[in-house]
Design a protein around this motif. Structure first.
Motif, PDB file in Angstrom:
ATOM      1  N   ALA A  33       0.847  -1.191   0.000  1.00  0.00           N
ATOM      2  CA  ALA A  33       0.000   0.000   0.000  1.00  0.00           C
ATOM      3  C   ALA A  33       0.881   1.239   0.000  1.00  0.00           C
ATOM      4  N   ASP A  34       0.258   2.349  -0.330  1.00  0.00           N
ATOM      5  CA  ASP A  34       0.996   3.603  -0.457  1.00  0.00           C
ATOM      6  C   ASP A  34       0.605   4.542   0.690  1.00  0.00           C
ATOM      7  N   LEU A  36       0.229   4.024   3.774  1.00  0.00           N
ATOM      8  CA  LEU A  36      -0.655   3.453   4.801  1.00  0.00           C
ATOM      9  C   LEU A  36       0.101   3.427   6.130  1.00  0.00           C
ATOM     10  N   THR A 267      -0.529  -0.818  -4.702  1.00  0.00           N
ATOM     11  CA  THR A 267      -1.806  -0.106  -4.783  1.00  0.00           C
ATOM     12  C   THR A 267      -1.580   1.401  -4.876  1.00  0.00           C
ATOM     13  N   ASP A 269      -3.896   3.383  -3.506  1.00  0.00           N
ATOM     14  CA  ASP A 269      -4.413   3.812  -2.198  1.00  0.00           C
ATOM     15  C   ASP A 269      -3.346   3.624  -1.136  1.00  0.00           C
ATOM     16  N   LEU A 296      -8.921   0.348  -0.301  1.00  0.00           N
ATOM     17  CA  LEU A 296      -7.738  -0.517  -0.245  1.00  0.00           C
ATOM     18  C   LEU A 296      -8.127  -1.885   0.328  1.00  0.00           C
ATOM     19  N   SER A 322       3.353  -1.500   3.570  1.00  0.00           N
ATOM     20  CA  SER A 322       3.226  -0.143   3.044  1.00  0.00           C
ATOM     21  C   SER A 322       4.615   0.409   2.749  1.00  0.00           C
TER      22      SER A 322
END
Ligand code: NG6
Ligand code: CA
Length: 506
Positions: A33-34, A36, A267, A269, A296, A322
């Motif tokens: 994830a980005d 997060l 992702t 998100d 997400l 993340s």
């Protein structure tokens, strides 16, 4: 040995039985994830927003509480993840503009390359942000290479940089998807190009206004970083992105059946601009940032459903993590600050994205591999930089000396078979400041810069003198004990210097 194998092969062919394949290597699904934050998921304590699909993976897997990305921003974290080498050893690996050349040298050993060598089909879907093309940047209207293929990915479907950077188009393998050759695309990070409106000059055209930066070309009603023109038929629609990317991941998995695969689902998100699909709008009560967390979680759930449906759950290692810690206002007026509602994106940690404090790099990290990884929690110190060497061990592709040199094999820890992780972890902040964690202690080297970033309202962790925190007693890094324990400061500073002085080799 070989003859014996031939006999076995012949024997089983004659009997009409399929040849028994040696131990099937596990598939690997890495969901990255980005932005997060540690506290953004309910299995890490979030109560204002719920992430049932991620929580389910945590319940069935091993949840790490002391796992780190290599850097508190995207490009260097991803560089380290994919090369097993710290990005800060190489210049030009900070947050990359959207027209940067490929940052990973193509002769370097890489995580996907290691898996490819072991017979894996390898794919990356989502945010790339590691540059594409040769020096000077890619030919957007032609073959976009070198890129993922040259560093070990069989398949790629990318956002070239970030959601908030041009070009706002998808690149599948080496081509922009849906590009009309009569409307070529042009990209510039130097100045306006073509006659597309910018956010700066035409704020009235914006559906989401910027708060800082992000005032250049307007795409889909949102102004971005950088300028682009043309390529109209190829432009992405932010609100459809999660569906598009999840669809591509599922397709990749479906078409890989029968062969071990590795998919790096990077992702978009929950990075800005946060424009989740209308299905999620208003559902978190926290504005688009919270809604993007729900989105997400939905993406994660859809991929898990695919694994279940194809009977792949048992033989697939799923990792959820993340690239860096959380940020609330990252440049758009999306009500993330106003609607935070008491939610703590960093959980108990101090700082956030970009910073030297722990929230910058201590991120969610969950490993699920049914039957192989015992469910539970682990407080072992682990780093994403070690996935390269650990996967190399997992798939029987030992690394030669000097390859992925910063990556240590900590497979036993990732699988929950060892309680101890790394001896130390290095963290890297956006201004280059390095920190080192060993045992309870965290040392942040002296550095100059503001203590607070007033745009993002994130504490940077920079101080012109050494900082030392006892993370066991003071996880929130509130009491600087450097003056009290000069000996520990000296030891950790020396260790940091030793690591820094190490040669960056292949
Ligand atoms: C910053 C951007 C931020 C984000 C970040 C990269 C501004 C003012 N801020 O420069 O919005 O794009 O870069 O984020 O432009 S990362 O997760 O890809 O590292
Ligand atoms: Ca990021």
């Amino acid at each position: 040995m070989q003859t014996k194998f031939l006999f076995l092969l012949l024997g089983s062919c004659l009997l009409g039985k399929p040849v028994a394949v040696a131990q099937q290597k596990p598939n690997i699904v890495l969901i990255y994830a980005d932005d997060l934050g540690y506290g953004d998921i309910s299995c890490n304590g979030a109560t204002k927003v719920r992430t049932p699909n991620i929580d389910q993976i945590a319940k069935e897997g091993l949840q790490f509480t002391n796992a780190h990305a290599s850097s508190s921003t995207c490009t260097p974290s991803r560089y380290s993840l994919l090369t097993g080498s710290y990005a800060w050893r190489k210049t030009g690996t900070g947050i990359a503009p959207g027209d940067a050349a490929l940052l990973i040298p193509t002769d370097r050993v890489t995580l996907p390359g290691i898996l490819q060598r072991a017979g894996y089909k390898t794919g990356v879907v989502g945010k790339w942000h590691l540059g594409l093309g040769p020096k000077g940047g890619p030919d957007w209207n032609g073959d976009i290479k070198p890129g993922p293929r040259e560093i070990g990915f069989t398949y790629s479907f990318l956002l070239p940089a970030t959601g908030d950077r041009v070009p706002c188009v998808y690149v599948e393998n080496q081509r922009i998807v849906g590009l009309d050759p009569t409307d070529p695309i042009q990209v510039s990070y130097k100045g306006p190009i073509g006659n597309e409106p910018t956010g700066k000059d035409h704020p009235e055209l914006l559906k989401m206004k910027y708060s800082h930066g992000h005032d250049q070309t307007i795409i889909n009603g949102v102004s971005r970083i950088g300028y682009m023109s043309g390529g109209k038929s190829a432009r992405w629609v932010d609100e459809e992105m999660a569906d598009v990317l999840t669809g591509k991941v599922n397709q990749f998995i479906e078409t890989s059946k029968g062969r071990p695969f590795f998919v790096y689902f990077s992702t978009h998100d929950i990075h800005v601009p946060r424009l989740p699909n209308s299905r999620f709008l208003g559902k978190s009560g926290m504005g688009p940032r919270g809604d993007a967390i729900l989105q997400l979680d939905w993406c994660v759930g859809e991929v898990m459903k695919t694994l279940d449906r194809l009977g792949l759950k048992e033989n697939t290692m799923v990792i959820v993590s993340s690239d860096n810690g959380p940020v609330v206002d990252d440049g758009y007026q999306d009500q993330a600050v106003e609607k935070l509602n008491g939610h703590k994106p960093a959980g108990p940690l101090r700082g956030g994205k970009y910073s030297a404090f722990d929230a910058g790099t201590r991120v969610p990290f969950i490993v699920r591999w049914p039957g192989k990884v015992k469910p539970g929690k682990s407080d072992a110190l682990v780093s994403q930089v070690d996935l390269a060497a650990s996967f190399a061990t997992l798939v029987g592709q030992p690394l030669a000396k000097g390859e992925a040199a910063d990556s240590f094999n900590t497979l036993d820890t990732f699988l929950g078979q060892a309680k101890k992780g790394r001896e130390y972890v290095i963290e890297h902040a956006i201004n280059g400041t390095l920190s080192l964690i060993r045992g309870n202690w965290k040392y942040i080297e002296p550095s100059n810069g503001p203590t607070l970033n007033t745009d993002t309202n994130i504490e940077t962790g920079y101080l012109p003198k050494p900082q030392l925190y006892d993370l066991k007693a003071d996880l929130g890094e509130t009491k600087n004990l450097a003056e009290k324990y000069p000996q520990i400061v000296a030891e950790l500073a020396t260790l940091l210097q030793t690591v820094r002085d190490k040669q960056d080799t292949k």
